[in-house]
Scaffold this motif. Structure first.
Motif, PDB file in Angstrom:
ATOM      1  N   LEU A  20       0.915  -1.413  -0.046  1.00  0.00           N
ATOM      2  CA  LEU A  20      -0.071   0.010   0.117  1.00  0.00           C
ATOM      3  C   LEU A  20       0.835   1.238   0.094  1.00  0.00           C
ATOM      4  N   GLY A  21       1.852   1.094   0.760  1.00  0.00           N
ATOM      5  CA  GLY A  21       2.853   2.498   0.745  1.00  0.00           C
ATOM      6  C   GLY A  21       3.397   2.517  -0.499  1.00  0.00           C
ATOM      7  N   ASP A  22       3.901   1.370  -1.266  1.00  0.00           N
ATOM      8  CA  ASP A  22       4.451   1.635  -2.367  1.00  0.00           C
ATOM      9  C   ASP A  22       3.046   2.222  -3.636  1.00  0.00           C
ATOM     10  N   LEU A  23       2.174   1.770  -3.428  1.00  0.00           N
ATOM     11  CA  LEU A  23       1.312   2.267  -4.336  1.00  0.00           C
ATOM     12  C   LEU A  23       0.870   3.949  -4.161  1.00  0.00           C
ATOM     13  N   ILE A  24       0.828   3.989  -2.938  1.00  0.00           N
ATOM     14  CA  ILE A  24       0.765   5.518  -2.372  1.00  0.00           C
ATOM     15  C   ILE A  24       1.927   6.427  -2.977  1.00  0.00           C
ATOM     16  N   LYS A  25       2.943   5.972  -2.717  1.00  0.00           N
ATOM     17  CA  LYS A  25       4.207   6.786  -3.143  1.00  0.00           C
ATOM     18  C   LYS A  25       4.238   6.903  -4.722  1.00  0.00           C
ATOM     19  N   ARG A  27       1.521   6.461  -7.127  1.00  0.00           N
ATOM     20  CA  ARG A  27       0.603   6.852  -7.760  1.00  0.00           C
ATOM     21  C   ARG A  27      -0.025   8.217  -7.189  1.00  0.00           C
ATOM     22  N   LYS A  28       0.559   8.564  -6.033  1.00  0.00           N
ATOM     23  CA  LYS A  28       0.086   9.814  -5.164  1.00  0.00           C
ATOM     24  C   LYS A  28      -1.610  10.158  -5.327  1.00  0.00           C
ATOM     25  N   PRO A  29      -2.264   9.368  -4.818  1.00  0.00           N
ATOM     26  CA  PRO A  29      -3.562   9.629  -4.933  1.00  0.00           C
ATOM     27  C   PRO A  29      -4.086  10.598  -3.888  1.00  0.00           C
ATOM     28  N   ASN A  30      -5.096  11.391  -4.360  1.00  0.00           N
ATOM     29  CA  ASN A  30      -5.913  12.395  -3.507  1.00  0.00           C
ATOM     30  C   ASN A  30      -6.774  11.658  -2.578  1.00  0.00           C
ATOM     31  N   PHE A  31      -7.534  10.714  -2.909  1.00  0.00           N
ATOM     32  CA  PHE A  31      -8.433   9.930  -2.255  1.00  0.00           C
ATOM     33  C   PHE A  31      -7.824   8.558  -2.276  1.00  0.00           C
ATOM     34  N   LEU A  32      -8.115   7.777  -1.108  1.00  0.00           N
ATOM     35  CA  LEU A  32      -7.702   6.293  -1.018  1.00  0.00           C
ATOM     36  C   LEU A  32      -8.964   5.692  -0.469  1.00  0.00           C
ATOM     37  N   PHE A  33      -9.532   4.686  -1.145  1.00  0.00           N
ATOM     38  CA  PHE A  33     -10.613   3.873  -0.731  1.00  0.00           C
ATOM     39  C   PHE A  33     -10.087   2.503  -0.533  1.00  0.00           C
ATOM     40  N   LEU A  34     -10.169   1.834   0.757  1.00  0.00           N
ATOM     41  CA  LEU A  34      -9.967   0.554   1.060  1.00  0.00           C
ATOM     42  C   LEU A  34     -11.066  -0.279   1.607  1.00  0.00           C
ATOM     43  N   VAL A  39      -9.578  -4.549   9.849  1.00  0.00           N
ATOM     44  CA  VAL A  39      -9.111  -3.909  11.074  1.00  0.00           C
ATOM     45  C   VAL A  39      -9.984  -2.750  11.625  1.00  0.00           C
ATOM     46  N   MET A  40      -9.781  -2.311  12.972  1.00  0.00           N
ATOM     47  CA  MET A  40     -10.452  -1.269  13.392  1.00  0.00           C
ATOM     48  C   MET A  40     -10.107   0.252  13.099  1.00  0.00           C
ATOM     49  N   SER A  41     -10.553   1.232  13.576  1.00  0.00           N
ATOM     50  CA  SER A  41     -10.355   2.517  13.460  1.00  0.00           C
ATOM     51  C   SER A  41      -8.698   3.115  13.937  1.00  0.00           C
ATOM     52  N   ASP A  42      -8.392   2.625  14.984  1.00  0.00           N
ATOM     53  CA  ASP A  42      -7.123   2.827  15.170  1.00  0.00           C
ATOM     54  C   ASP A  42      -6.016   2.647  14.349  1.00  0.00           C
ATOM     55  N   LYS A  43      -6.245   1.466  13.522  1.00  0.00           N
ATOM     56  CA  LYS A  43      -5.154   1.076  12.683  1.00  0.00           C
ATOM     57  C   LYS A  43      -5.139   2.089  11.635  1.00  0.00           C
ATOM     58  N   ILE A  44      -6.241   2.429  11.183  1.00  0.00           N
ATOM     59  CA  ILE A  44      -6.515   3.566   9.805  1.00  0.00           C
ATOM     60  C   ILE A  44      -5.909   4.607  10.313  1.00  0.00           C
ATOM     61  N   LYS A  45      -6.192   5.181  11.641  1.00  0.00           N
ATOM     62  CA  LYS A  45      -5.542   6.258  12.037  1.00  0.00           C
ATOM     63  C   LYS A  45      -4.211   6.385  11.917  1.00  0.00           C
ATOM     64  N   GLU A  46      -3.488   5.138  12.438  1.00  0.00           N
ATOM     65  CA  GLU A  46      -2.239   4.975  12.198  1.00  0.00           C
ATOM     66  C   GLU A  46      -1.637   5.180  10.835  1.00  0.00           C
ATOM     67  N   LEU A  47      -2.186   4.617   9.804  1.00  0.00           N
ATOM     68  CA  LEU A  47      -1.919   4.718   8.475  1.00  0.00           C
ATOM     69  C   LEU A  47      -1.999   6.046   7.856  1.00  0.00           C
ATOM     70  N   CYS A  48      -3.059   6.774   8.251  1.00  0.00           N
ATOM     71  CA  CYS A  48      -3.446   8.113   7.840  1.00  0.00           C
ATOM     72  C   CYS A  48      -2.303   8.947   8.156  1.00  0.00           C
ATOM     73  N   PHE A  49      -1.570   8.873   9.435  1.00  0.00           N
ATOM     74  CA  PHE A  49      -0.510   9.684   9.750  1.00  0.00           C
ATOM     75  C   PHE A  49       0.724   9.209   8.985  1.00  0.00           C
ATOM     76  N   LYS A  50       0.929   7.972   8.851  1.00  0.00           N
ATOM     77  CA  LYS A  50       2.167   7.326   8.390  1.00  0.00           C
ATOM     78  C   LYS A  50       2.216   7.755   6.789  1.00  0.00           C
ATOM     79  N   PHE A  51       0.943   7.796   6.063  1.00  0.00           N
ATOM     80  CA  PHE A  51       1.158   8.011   4.534  1.00  0.00           C
ATOM     81  C   PHE A  51       0.618   9.706   4.365  1.00  0.00           C
ATOM     82  N   LYS A  52       0.391  10.629   5.543  1.00  0.00           N
ATOM     83  CA  LYS A  52       0.507  11.723   5.297  1.00  0.00           C
ATOM     84  C   LYS A  52      -0.859  12.150   4.700  1.00  0.00           C
TER      85      LYS A  52
END
Length: 438
Positions: A20-25, A27-34, A39-52
């Protein structure tokens, strides 16, 4: 604007996060739908911060299944309208405060619940009249060719999904840049990829974004491949392609035949995407046929010179045939540059010199507006702000109803004398003609 949609089949696996990180790097998406995040919301929050990403919205998984998430960048004003275990419905304000609706969808995976998915899509279509785009993993197919393998997909399921799309006045966005169906072997077991990830849009959405690309990308570790929807703004851009019809195309008999055959080959759909496809075809046809005028003229001149001294019947026939073809090329080139130069005083038969080529290219540069000055004396270079300056200027011009009655009255007396008039109207002499010519 780029929208990346991926059924990731679980983000608990570090390998999925790396991909997922390689795809974001890349393709540089403005919106990301998964979908199927598991997983629960805490994992998504972590990824949101990780991938800016700046904001996110999560539908938590239920047990060991499901889970949806959408993340977006700071440059976009996005608000969540509705959500469920199968969708996230958002309103997007972009490209000059244009409002449109995007639904990130995940269909029921059970075949017995296909009708529930169809009814759910119909209910989503009835919620709003905004331009609408729906994309994601539909767990459904429209055509028999979407599935490979020994067992064909039931026809009633194909018909049901297709009729649902038509009833909702949606049209499928054409997939580009990849082959969506693939097979791979692992020992004695064959895994078959089926086309489940799709994107559809209403005609109003097509009018807003006539230029868009839908591409698929391999992820290696998952049997679901991500799709990237790229929306190309129709705002001013130096690199933006603008279609121009060339009058010289009509001089070729093959042009009408080729365009007609291409139009008939397009599958039935709304008018707007068909017009866009045909205009792209005509532009490509024109580039291929008239790519290098000078090279074609040069080769044809060499052929004319080759048969110029022939005295046999076959040689004379080839000479006149090559001459006629050369004249056709020169005629095409004349029309081509005449249309660009906009020099209406250039008549048929005038020499196609370098002057007219330079005139056409210089006119394009001169007519390009790169900056404007507003009423306050500020220099404006942004395209949208320049549009506002032009709008306000003409608004002031046409809304001004005051009439200036203090207009200077010009004299109607003759401005030349009678003697001057006789000289001007007299017949010219041979000497005058000779001096003018020399």
């Amino acid at each position: 604007m780029n929208i990346l949609s991926w059924n990731c089949r679980g983000l608990g696996n570090p390998r999925s996060v790396w991909i997922l990180g390689d795809l974001i790097k890349s393709r540089k998406p403005n919106f990301l739908f998964l979908s199927e995040t598991l997983v629960m919301s805490d994992k998504i929050k972590e990824l949101c911060f990780k991938f800016k990403f700046v904001k996110y919205f999560v539908v938590d998984c239920i047990g060991r299944s499901g889970g949806l998430a959408i993340l977006w960048r700071k440059n976009f004003d996005c608000s969540v309208l509705d959500s469920s275990a199968n969708h996230i419905d958002v309103q997007v304000n972009s490209f000059g405060n244009v409002q449109w609706r995007m639904t990130c969808f995940y269909g029921f995976p059970e075949r017995s619940r296909r009708r529930d998915s169809w009814n759910f899509i119909k209910s989503l279509a009835a919620k709003s009249d905004m331009p609408w785009c729906i994309l994601g993993d539909f767990n459904d197919m429209m055509y028999a060719a979407d599935k490979k393998g020994d067992h064909a997909h039931p026809q009633y399921l194909l018909n049901g999904f297709s009729s649902t799309i038509k009833e909702c006045h949606l049209m499928e966005l054409d997939l580009k840049g990849g082959n969506y169906t693939w097979e791979k072997s692992r020992g004695t077991q064959n895994w078959v990829r089926e086309r489940l990830d799709r994107a559809f849009a209403t005609e109003a959405w097509w009018h807003m974004f006539p230029l868009c690309n839908l591409t698929v990308h391999n992820t290696i570790c998952s049997d679901h491949e991500p799709i990237l929807l790229e929306l190309i703004s129709t705002s001013h851009s130096k690199q933006q392609f603008r279609f121009r019809f060339e009058n010289t195309w009509l001089k070729e008999d093959s042009f009408t035949v080729d365009v007609t055959n291409f139009w008939k080959s397009l599958k039935p759909t709304h008018l707007m995407p068909k017009l866009i496809s045909v205009s792209s075809f005509m532009a490509k046809w024109g580039r291929n046929f008239f790519h290098k005028f000078r090279d074609k003229v040069k080769h044809k001149k060499e052929e004319v010179n080759l048969y110029a001294d022939c005295e046999d019947e076959e040689g004379v026939r080839k000479f006149f045939e090559a001459t006629n073809q050369l004249n056709d090329l020169l005629s095409h080139e004349e029309v081509y540059w005449k249309q660009r130069a906009k020099a209406f005083w250039l008549e048929e038969g005038d020499s196609n010199s370098k002057f007219f080529h330079a005139f056409a290219n210089a006119r394009k540069k001169v007519n390009q507006v790169t900056r404007l000055k507003n009423n306050d004396g500020e220099v404006i270079v942004q395209h949208e702000e320049m549009c506002n300056v032009v709008k306000e200027y003409f608004k002031a011009v046409f809304e001004n109803t005051e009439v200036d009655h203090d207009v200077e009255q010009y004299s109607t007396d003759a401005v030349i004398t009678s003697d001057q008039n006789e000289v001007l109207t007299a017949d010219f002499t041979y000497e005058e003609f000779s001096d003018a010519v020399k």
